[in-house]
Scaffold this motif. Structure first.
Motif: not given
Length: 94
Positions: A18-19, A39-42, A91-92
């Protein structure tokens, strides 16, 4: 909230398929300080027990090892506090 259980190996494969980047929280001064990491999205944030931390296998499978730098004689936080700090930082970036 749905809960899913699976083996470590199945989880690692799921994240790869799912990367999803696996971020291991570790007590190690050579790891990346959490506030220096974009932080990456996933992401999946991996937290270990307060006494033993993450299993070596889990640390090895992680894409990134993050640490929360501490001052003085304290070397780690309660796992719920560490998780809250890392999830807040994530979350930031949403």
């Amino acid at each position: 909230m749905p809960i899913v259980t699976m083996s470590h190996e199945a989880f690692f494969q799921f994240c790869k398929d799912k990367k999803i980047k696996m971020l291991a929280a570790v007590v190690d001064s050579s790891a990346t300080p959490y506030f220096q990491y974009k932080f990456p999205e996933r992401t999946a944030t991996l937290l270990g027990s307060e006494a033993d931390g993450l299993l070596p296998l889990t640390q090895k499978q992680a894409d990134v090892r993050l640490t929360i730098p501490m001052q003085g004689q304290v070397n780690s936080l309660n796992v719920s506090c560490a998780g809250a700090i890392l999830l807040y930082e994530r979350a930031k970036n949403l």
